[in-house]
Design a protein around this motif. Structure first.
Motif, short mmCIF file in Angstrom:
data_model
loop_
_atom_site.label_atom_id
_atom_site.label_comp_id
_atom_site.label_asym_id
_atom_site.label_seq_id
_atom_site.Cartn_x
_atom_site.Cartn_y
_atom_site.Cartn_z
N PHE A 3 25.15 93.37 18.23
CA PHE A 3 24.45 94.60 18.61
C PHE A 3 25.36 95.43 19.54
O PHE A 3 25.81 94.92 20.57
N ARG A 4 25.59 96.65 19.16
CA ARG A 4 26.29 97.57 20.06
C ARG A 4 25.23 98.35 20.82
O ARG A 4 24.41 99.06 20.21
N ILE A 5 25.20 98.20 22.12
CA ILE A 5 24.11 98.79 22.93
C ILE A 5 24.15 100.31 22.85
O ILE A 5 25.19 100.93 23.04
N ARG A 6 22.97 100.91 22.56
CA ARG A 6 22.89 102.36 22.36
C ARG A 6 22.29 103.10 23.54
O ARG A 6 22.63 104.26 23.80
N THR A 7 21.36 102.47 24.25
CA THR A 7 20.54 103.21 25.22
C THR A 7 20.90 102.94 26.67
O THR A 7 20.32 103.55 27.56
N VAL A 8 21.85 102.03 26.92
CA VAL A 8 22.15 101.64 28.29
C VAL A 8 23.60 101.96 28.61
O VAL A 8 24.51 101.59 27.85
N SER A 9 23.83 102.66 29.71
CA SER A 9 25.20 102.88 30.18
C SER A 9 25.30 102.24 31.56
O SER A 9 24.41 102.36 32.38
N GLY A 10 26.40 101.54 31.76
CA GLY A 10 26.54 100.84 33.04
C GLY A 10 26.15 99.37 32.90
O GLY A 10 25.54 98.96 31.91
N PRO A 11 26.46 98.58 33.92
CA PRO A 11 26.24 97.12 33.86
C PRO A 11 24.80 96.72 34.18
O PRO A 11 24.49 96.33 35.30
N ASP A 12 23.89 96.86 33.21
CA ASP A 12 22.50 96.47 33.40
C ASP A 12 22.13 95.47 32.31
O ASP A 12 21.64 95.84 31.24
N ASP A 13 22.36 94.18 32.58
CA ASP A 13 22.15 93.13 31.56
C ASP A 13 20.69 93.05 31.12
O ASP A 13 20.41 92.80 29.94
N TYR A 14 19.76 93.25 32.05
CA TYR A 14 18.33 93.16 31.69
C TYR A 14 17.95 94.26 30.70
O TYR A 14 17.26 94.00 29.70
N ALA A 15 18.38 95.48 30.97
CA ALA A 15 18.06 96.60 30.07
C ALA A 15 18.73 96.40 28.71
O ALA A 15 18.14 96.70 27.66
N CYS A 16 19.95 95.88 28.73
CA CYS A 16 20.67 95.61 27.48
C CYS A 16 19.92 94.56 26.66
O CYS A 16 19.76 94.69 25.44
N MET A 17 19.47 93.49 27.34
CA MET A 17 18.76 92.42 26.64
C MET A 17 17.44 92.94 26.07
O MET A 17 17.06 92.57 24.96
N ARG A 18 16.77 93.81 26.82
CA ARG A 18 15.51 94.39 26.31
C ARG A 18 15.78 95.15 25.01
O ARG A 18 15.03 95.03 24.05
N GLU A 19 16.85 95.94 24.99
CA GLU A 19 17.17 96.71 23.78
C GLU A 19 17.49 95.78 22.60
O GLU A 19 17.00 95.98 21.48
#
Length: 625
Positions: A430-446
């Protein structure tokens, strides 16, 4: 409504194939018959010694269907095709995903090549094999290319002679460079002829030639070249010694025998080509009928030779098989030449069959021990994890991880373990689309939202089209989600599942201060697990695999973003022009040295672009001065 008693009365007394199905329309068994009426009706009589497996199958039959054929031979071919396509539960099945390597000599080309091939096609090439060892085939090809200075490139010759430079093989004296016209077609094909002699088993000529060249180089004090010929001489000698003569007649034959236990059977095949034993291979047969070895052997012969491209002149079997004459006729048609099936009773041929059976016994006994250990590492470990978590069963586990460097190129990974083993075909990136910056929780949610939403949409689409779920896609949900971390990651997963109205157990793989797994976080409690147990080792493997997969994906994206060329800095030069320049000039130095007129000759460049490139390099030189 399908009434079995009524349908049995309608069966024709003709040859064909019958298909047994259960109440969910799943195919249970495929068989052939010379008389469909008699054969199918026999299943529904009282037990006549069919064995417990077939008796069990009969209780599951909800309906049957049949296909009438013109002959029993046609029924045999159709039966094989249907078994291969559907793998019915109650057919004895060959567990075989192997393809066999061949040596392919492209004699239809003006300047032939020697290639590795997994298929034997009806083309102008000559094929040697099949062989059982891909490594041995590659070694032989490498040896012949070195020995006879044959080309390995894909250039179309003689059309492309002189269009491109000679490759590295020419400069290290491993190719005679027909691409440059340095060797005539006749001289080159003479070398190919020697390679064909070698492949046909004529090693003596090659050994004499190498010995002569070795001595000549030694007498000229060219010891480096002499050493090369010496090594080639030893390689050829080793290859020739590996060929064990088994038959003075020099025919092609396969020697086939089996060994059986209560669950499965192993069939051992010795491959004899031109009277030489070139190798052996073993195959597992599942859903076997206890004590019915001739039937197992018959099923193997039908399924194996329906799929292999090469059929020898003779099959030497351990037991007499049913339909022997019919199978001989079928194999003869497939081969395009007479095929014999024989069961030797005395002499050296019988001893070879006994040797194959003994090899099959050793393989099955060794694999029993290996499978027992493997089961402890996989299924046993999964049961242990299920016990720690208090779950009834776990088959499929999915683990997720996030990778980035200070928020650059955020990516997520999903890895899958089934029955304790990794299943790479189900891994996802998965290439993260909605999160910029080092936020692992938000990335995992996506990542989790995308994974399960996609799965639900796929399932709905398949249900709408009345199609079965395709396992291996997102439609198959896990029995356990394993998050790389503790409470925080688990809570993210639980909130995503709650939003999507899904109920899937989630546990966290908790690490200590030294980044080593120490336990599982489940239902708001950290559960200890014995660090010496197979369950703990499996958790570690899952965690490491999720991390590895995410890191590799992130590294690949990072590498792509960092690959640049000095040509990227020239105004008006995009990817197409950059490729054209490198293809024509071969190096930056050559582009730099080119005049505007030379640059303009490229179809991809106009006058303005050529002048821009020319000026760019002159400005760089002026800046250095």
């Amino acid at each position: 409504m399908f009434v079995i008693e009524e349908e049995l009365k309608k069966l024709p007394k003709e040859p064909g194939v019958y298909i047994m199905r259960d109440d969910k329309d799943v195919i249970l068994y495929v068989g052939k018959a010379i008389n469909l009426h008699n054969r199918v009706r026999s299943y529904f009589r009282e037990n006549i010694g069919r064995g417990p497996a077939i008796d069990k199958m009969v209780t599951l039959i909800a309906r049957f269907e049949y296909i009438v054929t013109d002959s029993e031979l046609e029924a045999l071919v159709l039966e094989n095709n249907l078994i291969k396509e559907y793998s019915p539960k109650y057919n004895t099945l060959l567990k075989d995903d192997k393809t066999y390597p061949y040596i392919k000599v492209t004699v239809g080309e003006d300047y032939p090549r020697i290639l590795f091939s997994r298929t034997m096609k009806k083309d102008k090439s000559k094929y040697f094999g099949p062989y059982t060892s891909a490594a041995a085939v590659k070694d032989t090809i490498e040896l012949l290319n070195k020995l006879y200075f044959l080309r390995t490139c894909n250039r179309v010759l003689p059309r492309d002679i002189g269009l491109e430079r000679a490759c590295l093989n020419y400069h290290i004296k491993q190719c005679s460079a027909p691409c440059q016209g340095y060797v005539s077609r006749e001289q080159y094909r003479e070398q190919v002829g020697k390679a064909l002699e070698f492949l046909n088993g004529n090693y003596n000529m090659v050994l004499k030639e190498l010995e002569t060249k070795m001595k000549a180089a030694s007498e000229d004090l060219d010891f480096e070249t002499a050493a090369v010929y010496r090594d080639l001489f030893n390689s050829v000698k080793q290859v020739s010694q590996k060929q064990k003569i088994t038959d003075s007649v020099g025919e092609d034959k396969d020697i086939i025998a089996l060994y059986q236990d209560d669950r499965e059977a192993v069939v051992q095949v010795f491959f004899v080509r031109d009277g030489k034993l070139i190798g052996r291979e073993h195959y597992y047969m599942t859903h076997v009928s206890e004590g019915n070895k001739p039937e197992i052997l018959e099923n193997f012969v039908k399924q194996f030779y329906a799929g292999t491209p090469f059929i020898p002149r003779e099959l030497m079997l351990q037991y007499e098989i049913g339909d022997q004459k019919l199978i001989e006729k079928w194999l003869t048609e497939r081969k395009g030449g007479r095929v014999y099936i024989r069961v030797p009773k005395i002499g050296s041929k019988e001893k070879l069959v006994e040797l194959a059976a003994e090899n099959a016994r050793h393989i099955l006994e060794q694999d029993r021990e290996r499978l027992k250990r493997e089961e402890g590492r996989t299924i046993g470990a999964v049961r242990e994890i299920a016990g720690v978590l208090g779950l009834e069963r776990i088959e499929r586990m999915e683990a997720f991880d996030i990778s980035n460097i200070n928020g650059f190129e955020n990516v997520g990974s999903m890895i899958v373990f089934e029955k304790g083993k990794p299943k790479p075909s189900d891994y996802r990136k998965f290439r993260i689309r909605t999160v910029s910056g080092p936020d692992d929780y938000a990335c995992m949610r996506e990542v989790l939202t995308r994974r399960f939403t996609h799965g639900m949409e796929e399932s709905a689409e398949l249900e709408e089209k009345n199609l079965e779920k395709e396992y291996g896609s997102f439609t198959k949900f896990p029995d356990l989600l394993m998050m790389d971390g503790g409470r925080g990651q688990v809570n993210i997963a639980l909130s995503v599942l709650e939003e999507l109205h899904l109920s899937i157990p989630v546990c966290g793989m908790v690490k200590d201060d030294n980044h080593r797994t120490r336990g599982l976080y489940f239902n708001n409690v950290e559960l200890p697990i014995d660090t010496r147990s197979e369950g703990f080792k499996l958790i570690t493997r899952v965690q490491d695999e999720a991390h590895r997969f995410a890191i590799e994906y992130h590294r690949s994206l990072r590498s792509k973003s960092q690959v640049r060329s000095v040509l990227d800095d020239i105004p008006g030069v995009g990817p197409a022009r950059r490729k054209a320049l490198m293809r024509h000039f071969r190096s930056i130095a050559e582009i730099k040295a080119a005049s505007v007129e030379e640059l303009e000759r490229l179809p991809e460049l106009n006058r303005r672009a050529a002048e821009e490139i020319y000026r760019f390099f002159r400005k760089k030189d002026e800046a250095k001065e």
